[in-house]
Design a protein around this motif. Structure first.
Motif, PDB file in Angstrom:
ATOM      1  N   ARG A 200       0.887  -1.388   0.011  1.00  0.00           N
ATOM      2  CA  ARG A 200      -0.173   0.098   0.134  1.00  0.00           C
ATOM      3  C   ARG A 200       0.318   1.060   0.085  1.00  0.00           C
ATOM      4  NH1 ARG A 200      -5.121  -1.144   4.710  1.00  0.00           N
ATOM      5  NH2 ARG A 200      -5.235  -2.926   3.529  1.00  0.00           N
ATOM      6  N   GLY A 201       1.858   0.769   0.526  1.00  0.00           N
ATOM      7  CA  GLY A 201       2.746   2.257   0.557  1.00  0.00           C
ATOM      8  C   GLY A 201       3.801   2.550   1.297  1.00  0.00           C
ATOM      9  N   LEU A 202       3.526   1.724   2.581  1.00  0.00           N
ATOM     10  CA  LEU A 202       3.908   1.945   4.188  1.00  0.00           C
ATOM     11  C   LEU A 202       5.758   1.701   3.782  1.00  0.00           C
ATOM     12  CD1 LEU A 202       2.994   3.663   7.274  1.00  0.00           C
ATOM     13  CD2 LEU A 202       2.486   0.914   6.908  1.00  0.00           C
ATOM     14  N   HIS A 203       5.976   2.309   4.401  1.00  0.00           N
ATOM     15  CA  HIS A 203       7.422   1.998   4.775  1.00  0.00           C
ATOM     16  C   HIS A 203       7.901   1.328   6.065  1.00  0.00           C
ATOM     17  CE1 HIS A 203       8.744   3.347   1.087  1.00  0.00           C
ATOM     18  NE2 HIS A 203       8.047   5.115   1.086  1.00  0.00           N
ATOM     19  N   VAL A 204       8.805   0.072   5.841  1.00  0.00           N
ATOM     20  CA  VAL A 204       8.285  -0.815   7.486  1.00  0.00           C
ATOM     21  C   VAL A 204      10.154  -1.397   7.646  1.00  0.00           C
ATOM     22  CG1 VAL A 204       7.720  -2.776   8.926  1.00  0.00           C
ATOM     23  CG2 VAL A 204       6.072  -1.374   7.585  1.00  0.00           C
ATOM     24  N   PHE A 205      10.564  -0.876   9.131  1.00  0.00           N
ATOM     25  CA  PHE A 205      11.741  -1.214   9.325  1.00  0.00           C
ATOM     26  C   PHE A 205      11.594  -2.228  10.679  1.00  0.00           C
ATOM     27  CE2 PHE A 205      12.196   1.906   6.282  1.00  0.00           C
ATOM     28  CZ  PHE A 205      13.353   1.585   5.213  1.00  0.00           C
ATOM     29  N   THR A 206      12.563  -3.349  10.377  1.00  0.00           N
ATOM     30  CA  THR A 206      12.242  -3.489  11.994  1.00  0.00           C
ATOM     31  C   THR A 206      13.421  -4.368  12.360  1.00  0.00           C
ATOM     32  OG1 THR A 206      12.811  -5.732  10.303  1.00  0.00           O
ATOM     33  CG2 THR A 206       9.858  -4.922  11.367  1.00  0.00           C
ATOM     34  N   ASN A 207      14.224  -4.458  13.559  1.00  0.00           N
ATOM     35  CA  ASN A 207      15.219  -4.486  14.238  1.00  0.00           C
ATOM     36  C   ASN A 207      15.394  -3.061  14.107  1.00  0.00           C
ATOM     37  OD1 ASN A 207      15.203  -7.005  15.130  1.00  0.00           O
ATOM     38  ND2 ASN A 207      15.133  -7.890  13.111  1.00  0.00           N
ATOM     39  N   ILE A 208      14.924  -2.524  14.726  1.00  0.00           N
ATOM     40  CA  ILE A 208      15.633  -1.071  14.953  1.00  0.00           C
ATOM     41  C   ILE A 208      16.016  -0.348  15.905  1.00  0.00           C
ATOM     42  CG2 ILE A 208      14.717   1.463  13.727  1.00  0.00           C
ATOM     43  CD1 ILE A 208      16.189  -0.169  11.564  1.00  0.00           C
ATOM     44  N   THR A 209      16.516   0.489  16.125  1.00  0.00           N
ATOM     45  CA  THR A 209      16.566   1.065  17.519  1.00  0.00           C
ATOM     46  C   THR A 209      16.975   1.932  17.439  1.00  0.00           C
ATOM     47  OG1 THR A 209      18.091  -0.866  18.590  1.00  0.00           O
ATOM     48  CG2 THR A 209      18.402   1.311  19.813  1.00  0.00           C
ATOM     49  N   VAL A 210      16.462   3.809  18.138  1.00  0.00           N
ATOM     50  CA  VAL A 210      16.519   4.795  17.910  1.00  0.00           C
ATOM     51  C   VAL A 210      17.410   5.617  18.449  1.00  0.00           C
ATOM     52  CG1 VAL A 210      15.127   7.534  17.934  1.00  0.00           C
ATOM     53  CG2 VAL A 210      14.324   5.635  16.580  1.00  0.00           C
ATOM     54  N   SER A 211      18.546   5.984  18.744  1.00  0.00           N
ATOM     55  CA  SER A 211      19.155   6.627  19.862  1.00  0.00           C
ATOM     56  C   SER A 211      19.370   7.871  20.326  1.00  0.00           C
ATOM     57  CB  SER A 211      20.954   6.401  18.477  1.00  0.00           C
ATOM     58  OG  SER A 211      21.210   5.474  17.891  1.00  0.00           O
ATOM     59  N   LYS A 212      18.896   8.721  19.168  1.00  0.00           N
ATOM     60  CA  LYS A 212      17.860  10.253  19.501  1.00  0.00           C
ATOM     61  C   LYS A 212      17.552  10.768  18.460  1.00  0.00           C
ATOM     62  CE  LYS A 212      22.514  13.047  17.938  1.00  0.00           C
ATOM     63  NZ  LYS A 212      23.340  13.357  17.985  1.00  0.00           N
ATOM     64  N   LEU A 213      17.471  11.912  18.987  1.00  0.00           N
ATOM     65  CA  LEU A 213      16.097  12.403  17.940  1.00  0.00           C
ATOM     66  C   LEU A 213      17.153  13.722  17.173  1.00  0.00           C
ATOM     67  CD1 LEU A 213      13.074  13.405  20.334  1.00  0.00           C
ATOM     68  CD2 LEU A 213      13.701  11.842  18.802  1.00  0.00           C
ATOM     69  N   LEU A 214      16.643  14.169  16.359  1.00  0.00           N
ATOM     70  CA  LEU A 214      17.367  15.450  15.331  1.00  0.00           C
ATOM     71  C   LEU A 214      16.525  16.615  15.294  1.00  0.00           C
ATOM     72  CD1 LEU A 214      18.361  13.567  12.601  1.00  0.00           C
ATOM     73  CD2 LEU A 214      19.745  13.767  14.739  1.00  0.00           C
ATOM     74  N   GLN A 218      14.797  24.427  16.600  1.00  0.00           N
ATOM     75  CA  GLN A 218      13.990  23.898  18.036  1.00  0.00           C
ATOM     76  C   GLN A 218      12.830  24.006  17.693  1.00  0.00           C
ATOM     77  OE1 GLN A 218      13.679  28.306  20.191  1.00  0.00           O
ATOM     78  NE2 GLN A 218      15.633  27.537  20.794  1.00  0.00           N
ATOM     79  N   LYS A 219      12.810  22.459  16.477  1.00  0.00           N
ATOM     80  CA  LYS A 219      11.775  21.563  16.005  1.00  0.00           C
ATOM     81  C   LYS A 219      11.985  20.410  16.101  1.00  0.00           C
ATOM     82  CE  LYS A 219       9.204  25.472  14.533  1.00  0.00           C
ATOM     83  NZ  LYS A 219       8.097  25.662  12.942  1.00  0.00           N
ATOM     84  N   PHE A 220      11.688  19.196  15.967  1.00  0.00           N
ATOM     85  CA  PHE A 220      11.574  18.107  15.256  1.00  0.00           C
ATOM     86  C   PHE A 220      12.297  18.564  13.852  1.00  0.00           C
ATOM     87  CE2 PHE A 220      10.406  14.167  13.848  1.00  0.00           C
ATOM     88  CZ  PHE A 220      11.075  13.024  14.183  1.00  0.00           C
ATOM     89  N   SER A 221      13.074  17.255  13.330  1.00  0.00           N
ATOM     90  CA  SER A 221      13.395  17.051  11.878  1.00  0.00           C
ATOM     91  C   SER A 221      13.687  15.418  11.827  1.00  0.00           C
ATOM     92  CB  SER A 221      14.821  18.059  11.796  1.00  0.00           C
ATOM     93  OG  SER A 221      16.062  17.884  12.904  1.00  0.00           O
ATOM     94  N   GLY A 222      13.484  14.796  12.465  1.00  0.00           N
ATOM     95  CA  GLY A 222      14.701  13.139  12.403  1.00  0.00           C
ATOM     96  C   GLY A 222      15.110  12.575  13.488  1.00  0.00           C
ATOM     97  N   VAL A 223      14.973  11.705  12.964  1.00  0.00           N
ATOM     98  CA  VAL A 223      15.906  10.564  14.052  1.00  0.00           C
ATOM     99  C   VAL A 223      17.549  10.141  13.677  1.00  0.00           C
ATOM    100  CG1 VAL A 223      13.700  10.105  15.156  1.00  0.00           C
ATOM    101  CG2 VAL A 223      14.502   8.697  13.275  1.00  0.00           C
ATOM    102  N   LEU A 224      18.214   9.673  14.386  1.00  0.00           N
ATOM    103  CA  LEU A 224      19.180   8.965  14.357  1.00  0.00           C
ATOM    104  C   LEU A 224      19.422   7.824  14.524  1.00  0.00           C
ATOM    105  CD1 LEU A 224      22.558   8.781  13.736  1.00  0.00           C
ATOM    106  CD2 LEU A 224      22.751   9.574  15.972  1.00  0.00           C
ATOM    107  N   LEU A 225      19.415   6.127  14.126  1.00  0.00           N
ATOM    108  CA  LEU A 225      19.056   5.068  14.402  1.00  0.00           C
ATOM    109  C   LEU A 225      20.206   4.821  15.089  1.00  0.00           C
ATOM    110  CD1 LEU A 225      17.051   4.015  11.248  1.00  0.00           C
ATOM    111  CD2 LEU A 225      16.750   4.783  13.767  1.00  0.00           C
ATOM    112  N   ALA A 226      20.501   3.409  15.160  1.00  0.00           N
ATOM    113  CA  ALA A 226      22.145   3.298  16.224  1.00  0.00           C
ATOM    114  C   ALA A 226      22.929   2.495  15.758  1.00  0.00           C
ATOM    115  CB  ALA A 226      21.162   1.923  17.070  1.00  0.00           C
ATOM    116  N   ASP A 227      22.427   2.899  14.103  1.00  0.00           N
ATOM    117  CA  ASP A 227      23.433   1.955  13.324  1.00  0.00           C
ATOM    118  C   ASP A 227      24.173   3.101  12.850  1.00  0.00           C
ATOM    119  OD1 ASP A 227      21.835   2.944  11.292  1.00  0.00           O
ATOM    120  OD2 ASP A 227      21.669   0.972  10.244  1.00  0.00           O
ATOM    121  N   GLY A 228      23.670   5.045  12.132  1.00  0.00           N
ATOM    122  CA  GLY A 228      24.088   5.552  12.615  1.00  0.00           C
ATOM    123  C   GLY A 228      23.624   6.461  11.306  1.00  0.00           C
ATOM    124  N   THR A 229      22.318   5.293  10.668  1.00  0.00           N
ATOM    125  CA  THR A 229      21.904   6.153   9.494  1.00  0.00           C
ATOM    126  C   THR A 229      20.784   7.428  10.763  1.00  0.00           C
ATOM    127  OG1 THR A 229      21.588   4.052   8.897  1.00  0.00           O
ATOM    128  CG2 THR A 229      19.476   5.559   7.931  1.00  0.00           C
TER     129      THR A 229
END
Length: 411
Positions: A200-214, A218-229
């Protein structure tokens, strides 16, 4: 100071079900006062995702007409949370300063959305999806388009993700576990579900850990994953589960564990204080589904009306619907997947996206069932599990009562 025979704190689905049961009881408490922290009277929280997706009008979520409470002699106070509870004086104080003396009180305060440590600080662009205010915020976000990240591959996360996608956003869903709905499904069913959602168009990622918010400006702009992505987005929806709201109970000195501890009459450690729904804990059980909370409400309505009744959890089927995809689950699926001494039987029809998996123990008793697509047999499986029925012919069980009859259940 106001006085009431019964005060209910919290005007959610659990409260409304309790009231619906109480008004049918001839011996119900006469003066009933209900506090709701939201500006809106009780609504069907299950439909929030359908409202977000634009599939239903707002009125569809209303549990009762606006004058229902008044018709039944129930005083409803909205947009006013209770901030202090004194069980010794049987007295409470609301945020607006309303003081009420009660004879009996029910805590139906629900649960709070779980937030990760890196998102505890308020930041524009961070959302949860639990109430009408959250719905309004996500509607505003979706109207602007752009990208959304949803944290959590449980039911609420999937529903939020699909709702935003249907409103035209590019949505990425991040799941910590190795597969979606890991508390309700087995890996095969979860893979089939993920394939349908991705189609349907949803992007799904499993086994994912978020390290911090970007952040940017002073607004949310994204996430940094544990693997550096780095994943860029305009909004982050946190759907990582819920925790029972214990604030008032603990302030009043009631016994709590994960939830507010109650007995079979839903009575807390104080004999005149009861707890109902997502905030309560009976034995080792806490509750987040409609069926067990409805059963609790029936019991509590009888108890508050002077009758004898007892609540006992049962293994009812968990029926879920994710944007038109039906699925159900019976039994403790995560535990069953770890046991290697169980018999397992599977059925799959790829053309019609139907899948069933059953687990039987060493005594030939059904202990778990997962259905995806055609869930018409889920109630049948839940009944067999609750009855601890011994099964004579296991494979025929996959096709339900039409093939599997009473003769195949041992006496």
């Amino acid at each position: 100071m106001k006085a009431a025979d019964l005060v209910i704190i919290g005007n959610g689905m659990a409260c409304h079900k309790l009231l619906a049961e109480l008004v049918q009881q001839p011996g119900r408490p006469v003066r009933i006062l209900v506090f709701g922290a939201e500006t809106k009277a009780a609504y069907n929280r299950v439909l929030l995702s359908s409202l977000l997706a634009g599939e239903l009008a707002d009125e569809a979520a209303e549990l009762s007409p606006a004058d229902w409470y008044q018709q039944h002699g129930i005083e409803l106070v909205l947009n006013d949370a209770v901030v202090h509870l004194d069980k010794d004086k049987k007295q409470l104080i609301s945020r607006t300063g309303l003081v009420v003396h009660y004879q009996q009180l029910v805590l139906a305060v629900g649960a709070q959305a779980t937030k990760p440590a890196y998102a505890k600080t308020a930041l524009p662009g961070l959302c949860t999806f639990r109430n009408w205010q959250d719905l309004a915020q996500l509607r505003e976000v979706a109207a602007k388009g752009g990208k959304a990240i949803v944290l959590g591959g449980g039911f609420l996360g999937l529903e939020a993700a699909e709702g935003l996608r249907k409103q035209g956003m590019q949505v990425t869903l991040l799941q910590r576990s190795s597969y979606l709905l890991n508390r309700q499904l087995d890996p095969t069913a979860a893979t089939l579900l993920q394939q349908q959602l991705e189609h349907r168009g949803l992007h799904v990622f499993t086994n994912i850990t978020v390290s911090k918010l970007l952040q940017q400006d002073q607004k949310f702009s994204g996430v940094l994953l544990a693997d550096g992505t780095e994943l860029k987005a305009d909004v982050l929806v946190m759907a990582l589960g819920i925790s029972p709201d214990l604030q008032l109970a603990q302030q009043a000195g009631l016994k709590t564990d994960v939830g507010i501890c109650v007995d079979a009459q839903l009575r807390s450690s104080d004999p005149d204080l009861f707890a109902l729904g997502e905030c309560c804990q009976f034995g080792e059980h806490t509750f987040g589904l409609v069926a067990p909370i409805a059963a609790q409400a029936q019991v509590l309505a009888a108890v508050l009306s002077g009758q004898h009744a007892s609540y006992q959890p049962s293994d009812s089927s968990t029926q879920l619907k994710i944007s038109g995809i039906q699925l159900s689950s019976c039994g403790d699926i995560p535990t069953l997947l770890q046991q290697h001494d169980l018999q397992q039987f599977c059925y799959q029809d790829q053309q019609h996206h139907d899948y069933r998996r059953l687990w039987l123990d060493a005594e030939q008793r059904l202990v778990g069932a997962v259905c995806l697509g055609d869930t018409s047999l889920s109630g049948f499986y839940a009944e067999l599990i609750n009855q601890h029925s011994v099964i004579r012919c296991s494979t025929e069980l996959l096709f339900g009562p039409a093939v599997f009859g009473p003769a195949q259940i041992a006496a």
